[in-house]
Design an enzyme around this catalytic site. Structure first.
Site, short mmCIF file in Angstrom:
data_model
loop_
_atom_site.label_atom_id
_atom_site.label_comp_id
_atom_site.label_asym_id
_atom_site.label_seq_id
_atom_site.Cartn_x
_atom_site.Cartn_y
_atom_site.Cartn_z
N ASP A 213 0.89 -1.16 0.00
CA ASP A 213 0.00 0.00 0.00
C ASP A 213 0.93 1.21 0.00
O ASP A 213 1.71 1.41 0.94
CB ASP A 213 -0.86 0.01 1.26
CG ASP A 213 -1.97 -1.03 1.23
OD1 ASP A 213 -1.93 -1.93 0.38
OD2 ASP A 213 -2.88 -0.93 2.08
N HIS A 272 4.85 -7.24 0.19
CA HIS A 272 4.65 -8.54 -0.44
C HIS A 272 5.46 -8.65 -1.73
O HIS A 272 5.91 -7.64 -2.28
CB HIS A 272 3.17 -8.74 -0.75
CG HIS A 272 2.28 -8.72 0.46
ND1 HIS A 272 1.53 -9.81 0.84
CD2 HIS A 272 2.03 -7.75 1.37
CE1 HIS A 272 0.84 -9.50 1.94
NE2 HIS A 272 1.13 -8.26 2.28
N SER A 348 10.02 3.23 5.46
CA SER A 348 8.81 3.08 4.67
C SER A 348 9.00 3.31 3.18
O SER A 348 8.15 3.89 2.54
CB SER A 348 7.73 4.04 5.18
OG SER A 348 7.41 3.79 6.52
#
Length: 394
Positions: A213, A272, A348
């Site tokens: 995301d 992922h 991040s």
């Protein structure tokens, strides 16, 4: 999220002249910003008297206009009286595109990231605050570790409800509800797991999907990425991978394709695999700095944040083409799990490098990533895990 006119991002600064401030003034302001930076971290601690179990009292405060700062965040005035002028002069957030609608929205920058950016870039023409400035580097490292300690503490659980409210997190997707004892501290909620059905793989005929995301830019070649996005003058594939340029992996990827996934605090922080792959070996950790990673930092020619930061490199072998993908996770703490890994608070950004001829990125992502006019930057696209990013060329 705050919607603004794009012109507001680049309006003239109200600071009384960088050329008038002088060296002593620069050092004084840098010290004030550093103090505010550290104070924002301490105010994230539920045990701080002004925290009130409210994440917006610390690093997650979202402020755009100085009126908001002087009210809800009046403590900032004590440290940085010139913050209004700084906010006007420098970027305070980024535009992103919602996929499917092409709507452009503005995401404001939290206090922690904003102060970190001011600390790095304010007065860079007069004072070299970037590469080699040990004071700034040590401060960023110390405060990143301190924030990790706060969010690993059992008391930090008290900030979970406020975090959910501040970022409007969809709790129906969570594998465990917010009040679950599975979350022993705030960090365990930060890298929360989702229900298996929450992120289905879309367009199964497309072999590549979003790894996180995130806010995504893609470039058919690494050279395109350097032209339009990654402006650091020392950026290179060997530097990013932490390998000698003669290494076979560097040679294989040097003229390949590039995708950059940037996560925001509200995002699901597990990442992922972007394709059906086999993991080659173990993650390789590379020591480095703790610079804030956002478009302003990545687009800065005098600082290569992606190669300078602490990161982990994972090599994947794509089953359909037998070609390699290098998966670089930029952050202070990355661990393997059922997924490829997850970010605890402090890291991040993911950069994926694909061998040449391996991927044809989806046309809308390429179009968004390229600047519309000379001298401008491309725009990131909001993505979810499993959404298509491309396919193997025919």
């Amino acid at each position: 999220m705050v919607q603004l006119h794009e012109s507001e991002l680049n309006k003239p600064g109200g600071l009384e002249g960088d050329d008038q401030v002088g060296m002593q003034g620069m050092e004084k302001l840098q010290g004030e910003i550093a103090e505010a930076f550290a104070e924002s971290v301490e105010r994230s601690n539920p045990q701080h008297p002004d925290n009130h179990n409210d994440v917006t009292q610390g690093i997650h405060g979202h402020v755009h206009h100085f009126a908001s700062v002087s009210g809800h965040h009046s403590w900032l005035n004590k440290f940085v009286p010139q913050l209004e002028a700084l906010a006007a002069k420098y970027h305070v957030g980024n535009y992103v595109i919602i996929r499917g609608t092409n709507q452009r929205i503005f995401e404001s920058m939290p206090i922690y990231a904003r102060l970190g950016m001011h600390l790095l870039f304010y007065g860079r023409e007069q004072v070299k605050l970037l590469e080699g400035n040990k004071r700034v580097e040590e401060l960023l490292k110390a405060q990143s570790k301190r924030e990790g300690q706060i969010y690993d503490s059992p008391e930090s659980r008290k900030n979970i409800p406020s975090f959910i409210h501040t970022y409007n997190i969809n709790t129906s997707e969570l594998l465990y509800p917010p009040e679950s004892p599975e979350y022993k501290n705030f960090n365990e909620f930060f890298y929360r797991k989702l229900k298996p059905e929450a992120r289905p793989v879309q367009n199964p005929d497309h072999e590549f999907c979003s790894a996180a995301d995130s806010r995504l830019v893609v470039y058919p070649t690494v050279q395109d990425g350097q032209t339009f996005w990654i402006k650091g003058d020392e950026f290179s594939v060997p530097a990013l991978l932490g390998l000698d340029k003669s290494d076979p992996l560097c040679r294989a990827l040097e003229h390949g394709s590039l995708a950059s996934f940037r996560l925001a605090p509200a995002d699901y922080h597990r990442f992922h695999s972007p394709a059906d792959v086999t993991v080659v070996g173990e993650p390789r950790d590379i020591p480095g700095q703790y610079y804030t990673v956002n478009p302003q930092a990545v687009n800065e020619k005098d600082l290569d944040v992606l190669s300078a930061n602490k990161r982990s490199v994972l090599v994947l072998n794509h089953e359909a083409t037998n070609k390699k993908i290098a998966f670089i996770a930029d952050g202070s703490k990355v661990q393997r799990g059922k997924e490829l890994g997850y970010f605890a608070y402090g890291g991040s950004t993911i950069v994926a490098l694909f061998e040449p001829g391996m991927i044809e990125f989806d046309a809308d992502l390429v179009a968004n990533s390229e600047p519309k006019k000379k001298g401008q930057l491309g725009t990131e696209t909001l993505m979810k895990v499993g959404w298509s990013i491309g396919k193997v060329p025919k």
